[in-house]
Design a protein around this motif. Structure first.
Motif, PDB file in Angstrom:
ATOM      1  N   HIS A 376       0.794  -1.234   0.000  1.00 50.81           N
ATOM      2  CA  HIS A 376       0.000   0.000   0.000  1.00 50.81           C
ATOM      3  C   HIS A 376       0.826   1.284   0.000  1.00 50.81           C
ATOM      4  N   SER A 377       2.106   1.203  -0.344  1.00 51.97           N
ATOM      5  CA  SER A 377       2.862   2.457  -0.435  1.00 51.97           C
ATOM      6  C   SER A 377       2.256   3.427  -1.445  1.00 51.97           C
ATOM      7  N   PRO A 378       1.655   2.966  -2.571  1.00 49.47           N
ATOM      8  CA  PRO A 378       0.973   3.922  -3.453  1.00 49.47           C
ATOM      9  C   PRO A 378      -0.214   4.627  -2.798  1.00 49.47           C
ATOM     10  N   THR A 379      -0.858   3.960  -1.841  1.00 52.47           N
ATOM     11  CA  THR A 379      -1.935   4.631  -1.109  1.00 52.47           C
ATOM     12  C   THR A 379      -1.390   5.833  -0.362  1.00 52.47           C
ATOM     13  N   GLY A 380      -0.271   5.621   0.352  1.00 47.94           N
ATOM     14  CA  GLY A 380       0.322   6.728   1.092  1.00 47.94           C
ATOM     15  C   GLY A 380       0.689   7.887   0.184  1.00 47.94           C
ATOM     16  N   ARG A 567     -18.044  13.019   4.880  1.00 44.05           N
ATOM     17  CA  ARG A 567     -19.247  12.732   5.665  1.00 44.05           C
ATOM     18  C   ARG A 567     -19.459  11.214   5.676  1.00 44.05           C
ATOM     19  N   GLU A 568     -20.408  10.763   6.458  1.00 42.77           N
ATOM     20  CA  GLU A 568     -20.675   9.331   6.515  1.00 42.77           C
ATOM     21  C   GLU A 568     -21.223   8.829   5.180  1.00 42.77           C
ATOM     22  N   GLY A 569     -20.841   7.600   4.852  1.00 42.64           N
ATOM     23  CA  GLY A 569     -21.389   6.959   3.664  1.00 42.64           C
ATOM     24  C   GLY A 569     -20.637   7.222   2.389  1.00 42.64           C
ATOM     25  N   VAL A 570     -19.521   7.958   2.451  1.00 43.12           N
ATOM     26  CA  VAL A 570     -18.768   8.284   1.236  1.00 43.12           C
ATOM     27  C   VAL A 570     -17.305   7.923   1.453  1.00 43.12           C
ATOM     28  N   GLY A 571     -16.402   8.606   0.758  1.00 45.13           N
ATOM     29  CA  GLY A 571     -15.000   8.504   1.075  1.00 45.13           C
ATOM     30  C   GLY A 571     -14.169   7.605   0.191  1.00 45.13           C
ATOM     31  N   VAL A 572     -12.862   7.635   0.461  1.00 42.25           N
ATOM     32  CA  VAL A 572     -11.854   6.833  -0.220  1.00 42.25           C
ATOM     33  C   VAL A 572     -11.282   5.882   0.819  1.00 42.25           C
ATOM     34  N   ASN A 573     -11.468   4.601   0.597  1.00 34.92           N
ATOM     35  CA  ASN A 573     -11.215   3.624   1.646  1.00 34.92           C
ATOM     36  C   ASN A 573     -10.270   2.515   1.166  1.00 34.92           C
ATOM     37  N   PRO A 574      -8.970   2.632   1.457  1.00 34.79           N
ATOM     38  CA  PRO A 574      -8.041   1.542   1.120  1.00 34.79           C
ATOM     39  C   PRO A 574      -8.238   0.371   2.066  1.00 34.79           C
ATOM     40  N   MET A 575      -8.340  -0.823   1.518  1.00 37.33           N
ATOM     41  CA  MET A 575      -8.487  -2.032   2.326  1.00 37.33           C
ATOM     42  C   MET A 575      -7.104  -2.609   2.597  1.00 37.33           C
ATOM     43  N   ARG A 576      -6.575  -2.300   3.774  1.00 38.43           N
ATOM     44  CA  ARG A 576      -5.217  -2.723   4.130  1.00 38.43           C
ATOM     45  C   ARG A 576      -5.164  -4.241   4.297  1.00 38.43           C
ATOM     46  N   GLY A 577      -4.103  -4.847   3.784  1.00 37.86           N
ATOM     47  CA  GLY A 577      -4.044  -6.303   3.730  1.00 37.86           C
ATOM     48  C   GLY A 577      -3.720  -6.966   5.043  1.00 37.86           C
ATOM     49  N   GLN A 578      -2.726  -6.448   5.787  1.00 36.76           N
ATOM     50  CA  GLN A 578      -2.315  -7.075   7.030  1.00 36.76           C
ATOM     51  C   GLN A 578      -2.781  -6.253   8.221  1.00 36.76           C
ATOM     52  N   ASN A 579      -2.678  -6.851   9.396  1.00 37.96           N
ATOM     53  CA  ASN A 579      -3.266  -6.268  10.595  1.00 37.96           C
ATOM     54  C   ASN A 579      -2.712  -4.899  10.949  1.00 37.96           C
ATOM     55  N   ASN A 580      -1.434  -4.636  10.637  1.00 44.02           N
ATOM     56  CA  ASN A 580      -0.862  -3.353  11.044  1.00 44.02           C
ATOM     57  C   ASN A 580      -0.112  -2.660   9.919  1.00 44.02           C
ATOM     58  N   VAL A 581      -0.612  -2.809   8.687  1.00 44.71           N
ATOM     59  CA  VAL A 581      -0.006  -2.080   7.566  1.00 44.71           C
ATOM     60  C   VAL A 581      -0.099  -0.574   7.812  1.00 44.71           C
ATOM     61  N   GLN A 582      -1.260  -0.111   8.234  1.00 44.28           N
ATOM     62  CA  GLN A 582      -1.411   1.317   8.503  1.00 44.28           C
ATOM     63  C   GLN A 582      -0.451   1.754   9.596  1.00 44.28           C
ATOM     64  N   GLY A 583      -0.380   0.967  10.671  1.00 44.50           N
ATOM     65  CA  GLY A 583       0.485   1.331  11.788  1.00 44.50           C
ATOM     66  C   GLY A 583       1.958   1.331  11.428  1.00 44.50           C
ATOM     67  N   SER A 584       2.395   0.360  10.639  1.00 43.41           N
ATOM     68  CA  SER A 584       3.812   0.318  10.289  1.00 43.41           C
ATOM     69  C   SER A 584       4.206   1.552   9.484  1.00 43.41           C
ATOM     70  N   CYS A 585       3.292   2.062   8.675  1.00 47.82           N
ATOM     71  CA  CYS A 585       3.555   3.307   7.944  1.00 47.82           C
ATOM     72  C   CYS A 585       3.517   4.505   8.889  1.00 47.82           C
ATOM     73  N   ASP A 586       2.534   4.537   9.771  1.00 44.44           N
ATOM     74  CA  ASP A 586       2.421   5.641  10.731  1.00 44.44           C
ATOM     75  C   ASP A 586       3.679   5.797  11.570  1.00 44.44           C
ATOM     76  N   MET A 587       4.313   4.655  11.890  1.00 41.91           N
ATOM     77  CA  MET A 587       5.449   4.643  12.811  1.00 41.91           C
ATOM     78  C   MET A 587       6.774   5.037  12.172  1.00 41.91           C
ATOM     79  N   GLY A 588       6.773   5.436  10.907  1.00 37.33           N
ATOM     80  CA  GLY A 588       7.995   5.919  10.281  1.00 37.33           C
ATOM     81  C   GLY A 588       8.860   4.835   9.691  1.00 37.33           C
ATOM     82  N   SER A 589       8.252   3.830   9.106  1.00 33.95           N
ATOM     83  CA  SER A 589       9.023   2.710   8.568  1.00 33.95           C
ATOM     84  C   SER A 589       9.569   2.941   7.167  1.00 33.95           C
ATOM     85  N   PHE A 590       9.208   4.027   6.528  1.00 29.42           N
ATOM     86  CA  PHE A 590       9.746   4.293   5.192  1.00 29.42           C
ATOM     87  C   PHE A 590      11.069   5.049   5.303  1.00 29.42           C
ATOM     88  N   PRO A 591      11.989   4.820   4.374  1.00 32.56           N
ATOM     89  CA  PRO A 591      13.324   5.416   4.510  1.00 32.56           C
ATOM     90  C   PRO A 591      13.363   6.932   4.346  1.00 32.56           C
TER      91      PRO A 591
END
Length: 958
Positions: A376-380, A567-591
């Motif tokens: 999901h790096s393209p999502t970021g 608002r509710e019911g809309v949006g852009v929603n990436p379906m992250r594959g693993q349990n903490n893909v979002q978190g690993s990116c949040d935590m500064g894992s990219f170089p």
């Protein structure tokens, strides 16, 4: 634990069926006001009055079949069921009268008369609603029974590996059937027969294992007796305590209650207060946790000088000291940037934080990357450019307010099944569906859901199709002009409008490129733009392309152009594959980024970390994963710390990855099992499972949830302790006493996490970042009044054909995906009973392509690309279109990534897994790579068996 702290969400994510208007009634002399539409049973419960019940449960719609919840209402004839009777103004209700007692005892007596008399030996003893209700109504004797051949004589169905069905204990309350329909949406169960002949039937009266049942466990959860019961409970009995934690599989992040006997898990039950899953689960999260105690798990550290040497078990201290000395030696000989690290999206936020901190502060380099690079790096990148934040915009609950869903490059029924159940519920309520996928996935034409449009896009042409959708919206004047004028950059929108309006971007002009008929594209675009609340959910079928980042930006363009953000019911929603893909990116894992998506070149941000960490940080980005491999082949990258990732199996162009690892001097792998990557390791540090650690995961909706230790680490140390020990051995001190202190550091240095703490998470159950002074309770929906970047920015999305195109030599396009029962590289699920459903990766091929090649169902076929060749078993199906073949990648011996190439996204280097030009032909033997893999695995297994025998002999005193 948390049950006493967090108020129960009783609507379980379904749209409210009650209004804000209150009605006041009297129940057993107590006056109570409740929203109009509330049932009498619910009203009584709000007043602390519990009415006996069997068929009613807070997770299902009222049914009114058991007749145990009867009440008496002044002015009404008979005794209505309280679960289906709405409360009204002035109503006077009695829940306890002599007549009601008599009726309830009579009802219960009929149930018990057709029930086995084995309460003392029943596996549900102490956890059976039938027993409980018999006590509540005061039943002491049963006067009659049924002498004929009825369901008391039926045999138990034990075909499912995780639970059994004992029809002799069934009271035909319908709860399991309704749970399968309402909660899961599979409709696999029915009631067959009448009267005493009534039975719960799976499929066409099949064994559960052979039916359409997906083993989500909703029926087991709903059963009020032991008719449907976990086999672990039958074997071990009832648990004596429980701990709330978070699932370690997909990006949904389900909350679970681990029910325990000492250090042993009895069962995992979905937590009803879990804000991501609302009391539901899938076969993986609910049942596939046995890998944590699997016999193949490695529990002792090991080292070896060369990868051809046998492993040698050592103490933790020796392993850590050896790894640190090797890393110091390599840096002394080859320079500071000759080593690096890879973080894991399966590990906690706290563990990931420490790994990137280790690399930056102890190694002194920015050579850190994460497995999110390859998904999901393209999502970021894409969402950062357009909306200003590298994450999805909504909650999962938001789908219950949508009117039109675009589902693109994602198959939630297989990859995110709990969310899929919620989506299907909304679709059954009337929402419309557009599926964009090369395959005809289950949601296109399931028995109870039909997509309005299926756009079978040719692999590699997503951007052309998305731009064609935008062309229709612009040229047919379907743009939400007011939203764009208020919320988006004028100049960028004007340029984008002119670009997409060009004739070459029309559905008619792009049809030859995408393979999608123009009328389908026009119909789908009109539906999304005019059908009400429009939401887009996308997965790896969007990101894992050479234009993955472009496609993400094109999706954001569509949402902004139609005003479907904020608002509710809309949006852009990436379906992250693993349990903490979002978190690993949040935590500064990219170089190139410090935690919170802030660039390493920002001197102000860097100064904050330097002051807190007491080191000088490098201002230049480090190496991405692919760059590490290339540098290893060139001789400049020599050492790697890899926590929780199996890059040999999961990354593309396997032979190149293996060659790069073989060229390194010290690889440290921290994992549960001897993975494919561990075959190239010099130090193996045993990892801990999610059941053995404290921390947090962040799911696909930015929800931060607690992971709680339910058993002590079987290897002796939690993962964060191992990383801290390595850092200390390298001379950079990490002296944390608990993961909560790591979260305090995260909050101190990451603005979007500044309001997060374990105390707040324990109090609120979970939080969605940003959580800070401006949003102390978190942010369920982003970009409400303005975008994070201020004005939304439309981006030009010019279609550039992939280098991976069909040719005479390689005429087919291979794309990949997942299957429900298995997960990612299968390290966990392959070591559970989930192999009963899927024991090998197979190649899906269209009947015409199979006929052209003389391929029959079940034949072995060689799959060859410019990168390599593997052999898979063929299955013939029209779910794939002609010219396209499809496989999964859960088994290492399948070698799916032996054939994927080095083609990648232009902006992020995310591999183009979804488009590989191949040839397929019948074969009679494995590929050369598979023969090498088999020989290598045999050697590894022999070494493991010898080590196990030595350990056993030592323990037995021989």
């Amino acid at each position: 634990m948390l049950e006493t702290v967090i108020k129960r969400d009783r609507d379980l994510g379904t749209p409210a069926r009650v209004s804000e208007k209150l009605v006041t009634l009297t129940i057993d002399g107590q006056e109570i006001s409740v929203p109009e539409g509330t049932s009498v049973m619910r009203a009584a419960a709000e007043a602390g009055i519990n009415i006996p019940k069997l068929c009613a449960t807070d997770s299902l719609e009222a049914f009114g079949s058991c007749r145990l919840c009867l009440v008496q209402i002044d002015g009404r004839r008979g005794y209505p069921a309280s679960c289906t009777t709405p409360a009204e103004n002035g109503m006077v209700v009695y829940t306890e009268t002599p007549k009601l007692h008599e009726l309830r005892r009579g009802v219960m007596e009929l149930y018990i008369s057709d029930h086995p008399l084995d309460c003392l030996t029943c596996p549900a003893n102490g956890d059976c609603e039938l027993q409980d209700m018999a006590g509540v109504v005061g039943l002491r004797a049963v006067r009659y029974g049924y002498d004929g051949a009825n369901h008391l004589n039926d045999q138990t169905d034990a075909s499912n590996p995780y639970f059994s069905y004992d029809p002799s204990k069934c009271i035909v309350c319908n709860r399991c059937v309704r749970a399968c329909e309402e909660t899961q949406g599979t409709f696999a169960l029915t009631i067959s027969g009448k009267g005493f002949d009534s039975r719960v039937a799976a499929g066409q009266s099949q064994p559960f294992l052979d039916s359409e049942c997906v083993s989500c466990g909703a029926c087991v959860q709903a059963c009020p007796t032991s008719t449907l019961q976990e086999k672990t409970v039958i074997m071990m009995g009832q648990a004596e305590h429980s701990v709330i934690t978070t699932c370690a599989y997909c990006g949904v992040g389900c909350g679970f209650k681990a029910e325990m006997k000492g250090q042993e898990v009895v069962r995992m039950t979905p937590w009803k207060d879990g804000q991501a899953n609302r009391g539901h689960a899938c076969v993986k999260g609910r049942f596939a946790w046995g890998y944590a105690t699997h016999k193949e798990r490695v529990l002792k550290p090991m080292i070896r000088k060369r990868i051809t040497d046998p492993w040698r078990e050592v103490s933790w201290q020796e392993a850590i000291d050896y790894a640190a000395s090797e890393f110091r030696r390599i840096q002394a000989e080859h320079g500071r940037d000759s080593i690096g690290g890879i973080t894991s999206s399966r590990c906690t936020n706290e563990e990931t934080w420490l790994v990137q901190k280790l690399v930056r502060a102890a190694f002194g380099t920015n050579n850190v990357d994460t497995c999110a690079r390859v998904c999901h790096s393209p999502t970021g990148y894409g969402l950062k450019q357009t909306l200003g934040e590298s994450a999805g915009t909504q909650t999962f609950d938001s789908v219950m307010h949508t009117d039109v869903i675009i589902l693109m490059g994602a198959n939630p029924s297989s990859a995110h099944p709990v969310f899929a159940s919620r989506m299907k519920r909304r679709l059954r309520q009337g929402a419309r569906l557009i599926v964009i996928d090369p395959r005809r996935i289950e949601l296109v034409d399931s028995p109870h859901i039909k997509a309005d449009y299926h756009l079978p896009v040719r692999p590699g042409t997503n951007v052309a199709l998305l731009t064609a959708l935008a062309h229709v919206i612009v040229t047919e004047n379907l743009v939400d002009e007011d939203f764009v004028a208020r919320r988006c950059e004028d100049k960028a929108f004007g340029q984008w409008r002119d670009f997409v309006a060009r004739p070459e971007n029309s559905p008619e002009a792009t049809a030859e490129i995408t393979g999608v008929a123009a009328e389908l594209v026009r119909g789908a675009a009109r539906l999304y733009a005019t059908g009400g609340n429009g939401s887009i959910y996308y997965g790896l079928g969007v990101t894992e392309h050479s234009q993955g980042s472009t496609a993400v930006m094109a999706i954001a363009n569509l949402a902004m152009a139609t005003g479907n953000v904020g608002r509710e019911g809309v949006g852009v929603n990436p379906m992250r594959g693993q349990n903490n893909v979002q978190g690993s990116c949040d935590m500064g894992s990219f170089p190139h980024e410090l935690p919170g998506y802030r660039h390493v070149s920002d001197s102000t941000v860097r100064a904050q970390f330097e002051a807190d960490w007491g080191v000088t940080l490098q201002p230049e980005p480090g190496l991405r994963i692919a760059n590490m491999f290339d540098a290893a082949m060139a001789g400049s990258f020599r050492g790697l710390y890899c926590q929780g990732e199996d890059i040999v199996q999961s990354d593309p162009d396997t032979q190149h990855v293996a060659a790069a690892l073989a060229a390194m001097e010290c690889i440290v792998v921290q994992d549960l099992f001897l993975s494919e990557t561990a075959k190239y390791a010099h130090v193996f540090l045993p990892g801990s499972s999610f059941l053995e650690k404290d921390g947090t995961f962040t799911n696909a909706e930015r929800r931060i949830s607690r992971v709680r230790k339910v058993m002590e680490p079987r290897n002796g140390l939690s993962d964060w302790e191992v990383t801290a020990a390595l850092s200390n051995a390298l001379g950079y001190p990490m002296n944390y006493r608990h993961p909560s202190e790591i979260m305090d550091e995260i909050a101190r240095l990451t603005p979007t996490f500044s309001g997060v703490s374990y105390a707040k998470l324990d109090r609120m159950g979970s939080l969605q970042w940003p959580c800070n002074d401006a949003a102390p309770d978190g942010t369920p929906i982003m970009h409400i009044d303005e975008f994070v970047r201020g004005k939304g920015k439309f981006m030009i999305t010019k279609y550039v054909p992939s280098d991976e195109r069909s040719t005479r030599k390689f005429p087919l396009l291979l794309t990949t995906g997942r299957i429900l029962s298995q997960y990612n590289v299968g390290a966990q699920t392959r070591r559970t009973h989930n192999v009963a459903w899927h024991s090998e990766d197979v190649l899906e091929i269209h009947p015409q392509d199979a006929e052209d090649r003389g391929v029959s169902e079940g034949d072995w076929v060689g799959v060859q690309s410019r990168a390599g060749e593997t052999v898979l078993r063929a299955t013939i199906t029209d779910r794939v279109q002609p010219g396209v073949v499809y496989t999964t990648f859960h088994f290492p011996e399948s070698g799916a990534n032996v054939v994927t190439t080095d083609s990648s996204d232009w902006a992020t280097n995310c591999p183009e897994y979804k488009v590989t030009a191949v040839q397929v032909m019948r074969v009679s033997q494995p590929s050369e790579w598979q023969r090498q893999w088999s020989r290598f695995s045999e050697v590894q297994q022999k070494l493991l068996r010898e080590r196990a025998r030595e350990t056993e002999a030592t323990l037995s005193g021989k």
